[in-house]
Design an enzyme around this catalytic site. Sequence first.
Site, PDB file in Angstrom:
ATOM      1  N   ARG A  15      -0.598  -3.116 -16.496  1.00 39.48           N
ATOM      2  CA  ARG A  15      -2.027  -3.468 -16.456  1.00 39.48           C
ATOM      3  C   ARG A  15      -2.890  -2.454 -17.201  1.00 39.48           C
ATOM      4  O   ARG A  15      -3.857  -2.819 -17.876  1.00 39.48           O
ATOM      5  CB  ARG A  15      -2.474  -3.556 -14.996  1.00 39.48           C
ATOM      6  CG  ARG A  15      -3.933  -3.933 -14.793  1.00 39.48           C
ATOM      7  CD  ARG A  15      -4.388  -3.578 -13.389  1.00 39.48           C
ATOM      8  NE  ARG A  15      -4.267  -2.139 -13.139  1.00 39.48           N
ATOM      9  CZ  ARG A  15      -4.278  -1.589 -11.931  1.00 39.48           C
ATOM     10  NH1 ARG A  15      -4.376  -2.354 -10.862  1.00 39.48           N
ATOM     11  NH2 ARG A  15      -4.179  -0.273 -11.790  1.00 39.48           N
ATOM     12  N   PHE A  34       0.668  -3.350   5.707  1.00 40.50           N
ATOM     13  CA  PHE A  34       0.512  -2.206   4.809  1.00 40.50           C
ATOM     14  C   PHE A  34       1.433  -2.323   3.598  1.00 40.50           C
ATOM     15  O   PHE A  34       1.046  -1.961   2.471  1.00 40.50           O
ATOM     16  CB  PHE A  34       0.802  -0.922   5.591  1.00 40.50           C
ATOM     17  CG  PHE A  34       0.894   0.310   4.743  1.00 40.50           C
ATOM     18  CD1 PHE A  34      -0.238   0.877   4.198  1.00 40.50           C
ATOM     19  CD2 PHE A  34       2.119   0.910   4.511  1.00 40.50           C
ATOM     20  CE1 PHE A  34      -0.148   2.022   3.417  1.00 40.50           C
ATOM     21  CE2 PHE A  34       2.212   2.056   3.743  1.00 40.50           C
ATOM     22  CZ  PHE A  34       1.074   2.617   3.190  1.00 40.50           C
TER      23      PHE A  34
END
Length: 477
Positions: free
Chosen positions: A228, A298
């Site tokens: 990214r 999480f």
Amino acid sequence: MPIAGDIFYYLFHPSELRAIIQWKVWHNAVHERRPEKEPASTQICFRFLDMTSRSFSAVIQELHPELLMPVCIFYLVLRGLDTIEDDTSIPAKTKDPLLRNFKDRLEEDGWCFTGNRPEEKDRELLVQFKYIIEEFKKIKSEYREVIKDITNKMGNGMADFCNNAEFNEVGVNKKAEYDLYCYYVAGLVGEGLTRLFVISGFGHPKLLERPKLHESMGLMLQKTNIIRDVREDADDKRRFWPREIWSKHVDNWDDLFKPENREAALNCSSEMVLDAISHVDDCLFYLAGLREQSIFNFCAIPQSMAIATLELCFRNSAMFDRNVKITKGQACKLMTESTQNLQLVTEVFRRYTRKIMKKNTPKDPNFLKISIAGGRIEKFIESIFPSQKPEDIVRKEAPKKPVDPKQAEVDSEARWDMVWMMVAVFGTLTVISAIMIGVAFWLGARFDVAVDELKKGNFIPKNSAEEVAQKVAHGEL
């Protein structure tokens, strides 16, 4: 306050706005942190957690109280280590001992570091590091041992790469080096967290016997970030995409960002995504070994974000011009889906894998490999949660019951009754309409005038009755 662009965007994406509202209003944390009962140093740690990572901060603060502070401190310690490693303004001779001995600083009361350049975004964390040390000493000794061990391994690994002249000059060369770098900066995080989960009883002990699982958890996240952030890293003169991959598509690294090489750049990025999704099976298998809901949330949320980000980057030319990321609405939807159970998480992976497969093109040199990788992910998910339930199979394979002749005759008569009823209704309407038209004609209705007006396109009468009467000749009067 939302800016005008956001308002305009959500006007055309109401489903994302709904996801944001749903998460903000109806999301209930598994465990709620109580700041009013915390000492000042603890509150400062969570303030730094908010400053350094909003996404991780939200899920960390919902962890079980047993692991709330250990994971928070673990994250901040590694964030501090990473801040030193990322700062290119620090000379190598200064950076090397800082990284290798960072674990020892955790035992020094009041230690801090002020040598980062002013624009380093997490500089303040190291300036105020004494509060992290203070809280580190309060957690259980077995948790401290894990944090120090992982900090030691990661610090030495980072130092090795920083001292690698070839890495500093041309970036990552071989794919094996790329995997090793991702292991040092993220795979070790997976190892440390897994040890914390198992020690606390919230993770299956078998997870430690299969290190490839927790390594894949970290590698997938780190590789997603590297894919990214390619534009941002290139602007900072940093190269993490391995030469072994990009050299297949362009001659020089900078050629990836030239518009005339856009197709080659897309093929290169798709090969990077192909490498990242190879860890999906291990990540889903790892999630199945977690025993506590907040721990599952999480771990699951970042992985869902990762697969969504990989789909966004796949054959997306914009990533070579600017930093791309999923929208806040998409993130909220992913968080909602990823805080339920493993089956819903696998549906997220299935959905985004199919989107990647839909964007895959035969023009891509890795078209077949990407298709195979997508099929492997779907097959793995199907093996965990079959889309066809056993009772459905039994129902299909069960012999059909013999048809009762009397019931069949009754059903046939009912169908014919309906047919004759419809014929009678339409026939009655036709006869009545014919009678009405005939009576109107017999009483002198001028259908020829109506037809002429319709031919002229006058479907709505524009003249009064008197004007029409004047225009029509009545010779017999």
